[in-house]
Scaffold this active site. Sequence first.
Site, PDB file in Angstrom:
ATOM      1  N   TYR A   1       0.743  -1.187   0.130  1.00 32.49           N
ATOM      2  CA  TYR A   1       0.072   0.128   0.039  1.00 32.49           C
ATOM      3  C   TYR A   1       0.917   1.363   0.152  1.00 32.49           C
ATOM      4  CZ  TYR A   1      -3.477   3.380   1.789  1.00 32.49           C
ATOM      5  OH  TYR A   1      -4.485   4.443   1.718  1.00 32.49           O
TER       6      TYR A   1
ATOM      7  N   ASP B   1       9.256   2.705   0.417  1.00 31.50           N
ATOM      8  CA  ASP B   1       8.319   3.396   0.950  1.00 31.50           C
ATOM      9  C   ASP B   1       8.427   3.107   2.357  1.00 31.50           C
ATOM     10  OD1 ASP B   1       5.975   4.492   2.172  1.00 31.50           O
ATOM     11  OD2 ASP B   1       4.565   3.664   0.667  1.00 31.50           O
TER      12      ASP B   1
ATOM     13  N   LYS C   1       3.538   8.758   9.120  1.00 27.00           N
ATOM     14  CA  LYS C   1       3.375   8.113  10.473  1.00 27.00           C
ATOM     15  C   LYS C   1       4.209   8.765  11.386  1.00 27.00           C
ATOM     16  CE  LYS C   1       0.379   4.841   8.264  1.00 27.00           C
ATOM     17  NZ  LYS C   1       0.537   3.987   6.912  1.00 27.00           N
TER      18      LYS C   1
HETATM   19  C1  LIG Z   1      -0.105   4.434   6.038  1.00 23.69           C
HETATM   20  C2  LIG Z   1       0.858   4.328   4.580  1.00 23.69           C
HETATM   21  C3  LIG Z   1       0.739   5.248   3.494  1.00 23.69           C
HETATM   22  C4  LIG Z   1      -0.205   6.300   3.278  1.00 23.69           C
HETATM   23  O1  LIG Z   1       0.063   7.181   4.504  1.00 23.69           O
HETATM   24  P1  LIG Z   1      -1.225   8.161   4.740  1.00 23.69           P
HETATM   25  O2  LIG Z   1      -0.469   9.186   5.780  1.00 23.69           O
HETATM   26  O3  LIG Z   1      -2.255   7.527   5.344  1.00 23.69           O
HETATM   27  O4  LIG Z   1      -1.376   8.996   3.714  1.00 23.69           O
HETATM   28  C5  LIG Z   1       1.721   5.045   2.401  1.00 23.69           C
HETATM   29  N1  LIG Z   1       2.675   4.044   2.251  1.00 23.69           N
HETATM   30  C6  LIG Z   1       2.635   3.007   3.451  1.00 23.69           C
HETATM   31  C7  LIG Z   1       3.501   1.880   3.291  1.00 23.69           C
HETATM   32  C8  LIG Z   1       1.852   3.112   4.589  1.00 23.69           C
HETATM   33  O5  LIG Z   1       1.633   2.232   5.455  1.00 23.69           O
END
Ligand SMILES: *Cc1c(COP(=O)(O)O)cnc(C)c1O
Length: 424
Positions: free
Chosen positions: A142, A237, A265
């Site tokens: 994701y 990511d 996060k």
């Molecule tokens: C949570 C998440 C995102 C998106 O971040 P948001 O602050 O919710 O937009 C992107 N990449 C990874 C790996 C994530 O866990």
Amino acid sequence: MTRSEELFEEAKKYIPGGVNSPVRAFGSIGSTPRFIRSGSGGHMTDEDGLEYVDFIGSWGPMLLGHDREEVRESVLDAVSRGLSFGAATEIEVRMARLICEMVPSIEMVRMVNSGTEAVMSAIRVARGFTGRDKIVKFDGCYHGHSDGLLVRAGSGVMTAGAPGSLGVPAGCTADTLTARYNDLANVEALFAENPGQIAAVIVEPVAANMGVVLPEEGFLPGLRELCTEYGALLIFDEVITGFRLGPDGAQGWFGVTPDLTTFGKIIGAGMPVGAYGGRREIMELVAPLGGVYQAGTLSGNPVAMAAGYTQLSLMQKYPEWYEELNAKADRFFTSMQEILTRCGKPYQVSHLGSLGCLFFTAETVRDYDSAKTSDTAAFARYCNFMLNHGVYLAPAQFEAIFLSAAHTEEDLTKFLGLLEEYMK
Ligand SMILES: *Cc1c(COP(=O)(O)O)cnc(C)c1O
């Protein structure tokens, strides 16, 4: 009706599904959301006054637990001087320097407001830098909800059982190629089939949105080699793994250097913050220096920067906190597995550092398809049992357990005791 149930009824009238992010709905476990009033350390209290040991930690940000004193004080101090100026501030410079110090692959960094924005922007930079359009992502990873990345995405999309989303034009995903996680040959084939067209490979270095799936030996170094060989950028990511596995995230843990990295996060300690950064020659393409446009009215917001800076600088100052957290987590997840084995359950605990997940399947989970063999009905029963006994887990199989430095031995023992009771 409980107060949470009342609030949920009211919420559904005005908010789609009653929640502002689908992962907060408890529909997939046949339950309704608990409305949270406050949090402290590793605990949360809901509007009915019920207390939970919190194993989500706002989906990662609360590395030091809720309401950490130093973070709170720095936010109050920032608030007292004004909420936003839309102008340059000193705290942004300190934040950027701190990130560059902690993560050696990052020479320049741009702050944004969410992980979604960070990834969307990093991909734009990778395309601008290489002059290519296609990207490779992995099934079950994701990367936020931008159009081009909602393809076989994990997390809430996976729980919903959907391949993607309505409203995404085919043209927006035409340049998104997908590969199997942990399958280098698959990635190499994509490079061979699309010569000179792939701008970047984006990967969660530890996949934490299809449950927790670890990269197999050689997978991340192999991606590094393939990207270098074919002139594509490697994007890690690290929205979940960044500043969690250690000061330099998954790239430090595995010793693999990406060209660009995205954060979210933890970097905001609970405030809406994201960031992307990497090598200077790449980041110099970002406006106003270069031709890749990216902007944000509230980016680098002083209150958000104060929170994130305080959490990160504490972790930089006390690197032993990472060792303590990871050792505590290792004991915890190992104990979970021992309980399952003792109770004769074929389920598995997949974990690394303070991230872990209990997969309700006997199959070895190494990618999206094997993760999907999990028995989500069995997960739902377990999750409800835990919730009703004061343990707050992500209400979906394909999410992680996030441990924080604030969890006490007592918190962990409570969970383990309940797990044993349930599995028997
Ligand atoms: C949570 C998440 C995102 C998106 O971040 P948001 O602050 O919710 O937009 C992107 N990449 C990874 C790996 C994530 O866990």
